[in-house]
Design a protein around this motif. Structure first.
Motif, short mmCIF file in Angstrom:
data_model
loop_
_atom_site.label_atom_id
_atom_site.label_comp_id
_atom_site.label_asym_id
_atom_site.label_seq_id
_atom_site.Cartn_x
_atom_site.Cartn_y
_atom_site.Cartn_z
N ARG A 63 90.72 64.84 0.69
CA ARG A 63 90.65 66.22 0.20
C ARG A 63 89.63 66.36 -0.92
NH1 ARG A 63 92.08 69.19 -3.76
NH2 ARG A 63 93.17 67.55 -4.85
N VAL A 64 89.64 65.41 -1.85
CA VAL A 64 88.68 65.44 -2.97
C VAL A 64 87.26 65.27 -2.45
CG1 VAL A 64 87.95 64.16 -5.01
CG2 VAL A 64 90.35 64.71 -4.71
N ALA A 65 87.08 64.36 -1.48
CA ALA A 65 85.74 64.14 -0.92
C ALA A 65 85.23 65.41 -0.23
CB ALA A 65 85.78 62.98 0.06
N LYS A 66 86.13 66.10 0.50
CA LYS A 66 85.73 67.33 1.18
C LYS A 66 85.37 68.42 0.16
CE LYS A 66 87.26 70.62 4.67
NZ LYS A 66 88.36 71.02 5.55
N ALA A 67 86.19 68.55 -0.89
CA ALA A 67 85.90 69.55 -1.93
C ALA A 67 84.59 69.23 -2.63
CB ALA A 67 87.05 69.61 -2.93
N THR A 68 84.37 67.95 -2.91
CA THR A 68 83.12 67.53 -3.56
C THR A 68 81.93 67.83 -2.67
OG1 THR A 68 84.32 65.78 -4.71
CG2 THR A 68 81.94 65.58 -4.62
N GLN A 69 82.08 67.55 -1.36
CA GLN A 69 80.99 67.80 -0.43
C GLN A 69 80.68 69.30 -0.36
OE1 GLN A 69 81.70 66.30 3.47
NE2 GLN A 69 79.65 66.77 4.20
N GLN A 70 81.74 70.14 -0.33
CA GLN A 70 81.52 71.59 -0.30
C GLN A 70 80.82 72.06 -1.57
OE1 GLN A 70 85.41 73.16 0.42
NE2 GLN A 70 85.24 73.01 2.64
N THR A 71 81.23 71.50 -2.72
CA THR A 71 80.61 71.87 -3.99
C THR A 71 79.14 71.48 -4.00
OG1 THR A 71 82.72 71.58 -5.12
CG2 THR A 71 80.74 71.59 -6.49
N LEU A 72 78.88 70.24 -3.55
CA LEU A 72 77.49 69.78 -3.50
C LEU A 72 76.66 70.59 -2.52
CD1 LEU A 72 77.98 65.91 -3.64
CD2 LEU A 72 77.19 67.41 -5.47
N LYS A 73 77.28 70.98 -1.39
CA LYS A 73 76.57 71.80 -0.42
C LYS A 73 76.22 73.16 -1.02
CE LYS A 73 76.92 73.35 4.36
NZ LYS A 73 77.77 73.39 5.55
N ALA A 74 77.20 73.76 -1.74
CA ALA A 74 76.95 75.05 -2.38
C ALA A 74 75.84 74.93 -3.43
CB ALA A 74 78.23 75.59 -3.01
N LYS A 75 75.91 73.84 -4.21
CA LYS A 75 74.87 73.63 -5.22
C LYS A 75 73.51 73.41 -4.56
CE LYS A 75 77.73 71.73 -8.93
NZ LYS A 75 77.99 70.53 -9.74
N GLY A 76 73.51 72.66 -3.45
CA GLY A 76 72.26 72.42 -2.72
C GLY A 76 71.70 73.70 -2.16
#
Length: 163
Positions: free
Chosen positions: A90-103
């Motif tokens: 769950r944390v990895a998915k949230a981190t990936q979504q955050t990084l994707k949004a930042k990207g």
């Protein structure tokens, strides 16, 4: 042949301070009693104490218990989910979504910056072409162009005021 303090010569007893003794104390300190106690300790037989060497199966046989074939299997947790793994995913998915949004935000910012630079380059190019065109004009063309620019400015003001 009873042993007691009276059988010891008085000369020996007079030199040793004497503590009050009971009949039991005199009996336990008698040489024959001490000899019997020491022979009893030597004759102790450990052969009947095999209890520490018996296995669980031997005890079960002595007690007429059924023989245990194998230890009972514990509960099966194969269908359970490990909460640590679930939380990590769950944390990895949230981190990936955050990084994707930042990207995506960074990509949008770079795209807008590139568009702004391109517009600036086009404006500079247009100004250079305008200056070059004005440099090639005759005096009459310059006066007509100046008058046209003033009229366009006046029309823009009138449109702003009267809508």
């Amino acid at each position: 042949d009873a042993w007691d303090a009276t059988s010891v010569p008085t000369s020996t007893l007079s030199s040793v301070p004497r503590a009050p003794t009971s009949r039991l104390t005199r009996h336990l300190l008698h040489p024959k009693t001490i000899k019997n106690i020491s022979t009893m300790a030597d004759a102790w037989d450990d052969s009947g104490d095999d209890w520490d060497a018996d296995s669980d199966d031997d005890f079960a046989a002595k007690l007429n218990l059924p023989k245990a074939s194998a230890p009972a299997a514990g509960p099966d947790f194969s269908d359970e989910e490990d909460l640590a793994v679930v939380e990590k995913a769950r944390v990895a998915k949230a981190t990936q979504q955050t990084l994707k949004a930042k990207g995506n935000a960074l990509a949008d910012k770079k795209r807008r910056e590139a568009e702004r630079k391109e517009e600036l380059e086009l404006a500079k190019k247009a100004m250079e072409l305008e200056l070059e065109r004005e440099g090639n004009m005759t005096a009459e063309e310059r006066r007509l162009e100046e008058r046209r620019k003033v009229e366009e400015g006046d029309d823009a003001l009138i449109d702003d005021l009267f809508g």
